[in-house]
Scaffold this active site. Structure first.
Site, PDB file in Angstrom:
ATOM      1  N   ASP A  18       0.826  -1.211   0.000  1.00  0.00           N
ATOM      2  CA  ASP A  18       0.000   0.000   0.000  1.00  0.00           C
ATOM      3  C   ASP A  18       0.867   1.271   0.000  1.00  0.00           C
ATOM      4  O   ASP A  18       2.105   1.202  -0.014  1.00  0.00           O
ATOM      5  CB  ASP A  18      -0.911  -0.052   1.237  1.00  0.00           C
ATOM      6  N   ASP A  24     -10.003   3.437  -3.937  1.00  0.00           N
ATOM      7  CA  ASP A  24     -10.732   2.259  -3.458  1.00  0.00           C
ATOM      8  C   ASP A  24     -12.139   2.154  -4.036  1.00  0.00           C
ATOM      9  O   ASP A  24     -12.881   3.129  -4.103  1.00  0.00           O
ATOM     10  CB  ASP A  24     -10.851   2.308  -1.929  1.00  0.00           C
TER      11      ASP A  24
HETATM   12  C1  GLA Z   1      -5.962   1.359   1.287  1.00  0.00           C
HETATM   13  C2  GLA Z   1      -6.086   0.348   0.146  1.00  0.00           C
HETATM   14  C3  GLA Z   1      -7.226  -0.604   0.455  1.00  0.00           C
HETATM   15  C4  GLA Z   1      -6.976  -1.303   1.790  1.00  0.00           C
HETATM   16  C5  GLA Z   1      -6.807  -0.269   2.879  1.00  0.00           C
HETATM   17  C6  GLA Z   1      -6.368  -0.904   4.196  1.00  0.00           C
HETATM   18  O1  GLA Z   1      -7.064   2.199   1.312  1.00  0.00           O
HETATM   19  O2  GLA Z   1      -6.282   0.989  -1.071  1.00  0.00           O
HETATM   20  O3  GLA Z   1      -7.370  -1.550  -0.589  1.00  0.00           O
HETATM   21  O4  GLA Z   1      -5.839  -2.101   1.678  1.00  0.00           O
HETATM   22  O5  GLA Z   1      -5.821   0.711   2.540  1.00  0.00           O
HETATM   23  O6  GLA Z   1      -6.177   0.034   5.230  1.00  0.00           O
END
Ligand code: GLA
Length: 384
Positions: free
Chosen positions: A126, A184
């Site tokens: 991430d 996301d």
């Molecule tokens: C980010 C990523 C998500 C998930 C969250 C976890 O937002 O894009 O897919 O992994 O972190 O905290």
């Protein structure tokens, strides 16, 4: 080759967020086998954020949360492997994960070594909490290097949300096998449409065997199945979402609770003719051939997408994004790059039904927010 076709599996984040523990991971692995997901190619069981204890150990190593993962990650990986599946985990390129837990910035080599020791096969990496002034791309290159140094084949899944155009350098510079292209996803038609239809269509030149664009995990089957953020897509919207992801040669990472799937969810994610479009060995990402829309609302397009397949067939997705109006949509051979007079066999992959042999074009009615997925196979002398 690792990730020769887009990786398939499951990730804990969409449904469970921080509420994860080793029982969930074990039961998910069991469900992969019981519900036939494994036989269809769903393989990676991936733990997302919040698995870590807040402090590293005295040796500087990451430690799983002892309350929720008392058996440790090695034992959990062994369990997943004993089912014939692969084990994935999560870390982050910044100083803390997005959930505020310890992360791999400055610890890349030791964390990669720890993951390899545990038997990790997949790392989602991430991009939260990057220290100021540090080049983000270099952090992915660093982890890519650290993973190679372990000698263990580990799928490297970059998650920097498309911010640094990872499709231009993720594979060649960081050794990544997939990279998120957008922020996301959430369980709504708006999110699926925006990510899927508006933000992927020009990325097809950058995907291929071993390196894939990732429009994020699937939301199919989340609605009403334990999802905290209730709301969600209709069943037909889930089908449209899944179809588009297959045309995009996207990694198929399930985000629902696979232990408690409904019949309809299972029917969507386990149609072998549909997943075969995603997994086609030619490894071409599909693209939009064209779209038509009226002026009355900005995203009411009827869109035709195509994906070239190894046997000379084309997969054609006819998508009606209109909110209320059904539409008859046409795929014309000429636009598909097939000669007008060429006879083609047409199969409706969701209905699992041969529609017959056609020349020049085929038309089909498509309901609002729905789609058709056709496999159009030119008949040659040898195919009769
Ligand atoms: C980010 C990523 C998500 C998930 C969250 C976890 O937002 O894009 O897919 O992994 O972190 O905290």
């Amino acid at each position: 080759m690792l990730a020769a076709t887009p990786p398939m599996g499951w990730n804990s984040w969409n449904t469970f967020g921080p509420n994860i523990d080793e029982a969930l991971i074990r039961e998910t692995a069991d469900a992969f086998v019981e519900h036939g997901l494994k036989d269809l190619g769903y393989e990676y069981v991936v733990i997302d954020d919040h698995w870590e204890r807040m402090e590293r150990d005295e040796g500087g190593r990451l430690v799983p949360d002892p309350q929720r993962f008392p058996g440790g990650m090695k034992a959990l990986a062994d369990y997943v492997h004993s089912k014939g599946l692969k084990f994935g985990i999560y870390s982050c390129a910044g100083a803390f994960t997005c959930g505020g837990r310890p992360s791999s910035y400055g610890h890349e080599e030791e964390d990669a070594a720890t993951f390899a020791e545990w038997g990790v096969d997949f790392l989602k990496y991430d991009f939260c909490n990057k220290p100021m002034g540090v080049d983000g791309r270099a952090l992915y290159e660093r982890m890519g290097q650290a993973l190679r140094m372990t000698g263990r084949p580990i799928v490297f899944s970059m998650c920097e949300w498309g911010m640094m155009k990872p499709w231009l350098w993720g594979a060649t510079r960081a050794g990544a096998h997939m990279w998120r292209t957008t922020g996301d996803i959430n369980d709504s038609w708006g999110s699926v449409s925006d990510i899927g239809f508006e933000r992927q269509h020009d990325l097809h030149p950058y995907a291929g065997p071993g390196h894939w664009n990732d429009p994020d995990m699937l939301v199919v089957g989340m609605h009403g199945e334990g999802n905290v953020a209730a709301g969600g897509c209709t069943v037909e919207e889930y089908r449209t979402h899944f179809t588009l992801w297959c045309i995009l040669a996207a990694p198929l990472m399930l985000g629902c609770d696979v232990r408690a799937m409904t019949e309809t969810t299972s029917e969507i994610i386990t149609n072998p003719e549909v997943t075969a479009v995603d997994q086609d060995p030619l490894g071409r990402q599909g693209y939009r051939l064209g779209r038509e829309g009226g002026p009355e609302s900005p995203f009411n397009f009827a869109e035709t997408w195509i994906k070239h397949l190894q046997d000379g067939s084309v997969a054609v997705g006819l998508f009606n994004r209109h909110d209320r109006r059904g539409k008859t949509m046409t795929a014309a051979w000429e636009a598909l790059g097939v000669h007008d007079r060429r006879e083609c066999r047409v199969r409706d992959l969701w209905a699992r039904e041969d529609l017959g042999t056609f020349t020049r074009m085929i038309s089909a009615p498509v309901e609002p927010h729905c789609c058709r997925l056709l496999r159009i196979t030119p008949l040659t002398a040898s195919r009769g």
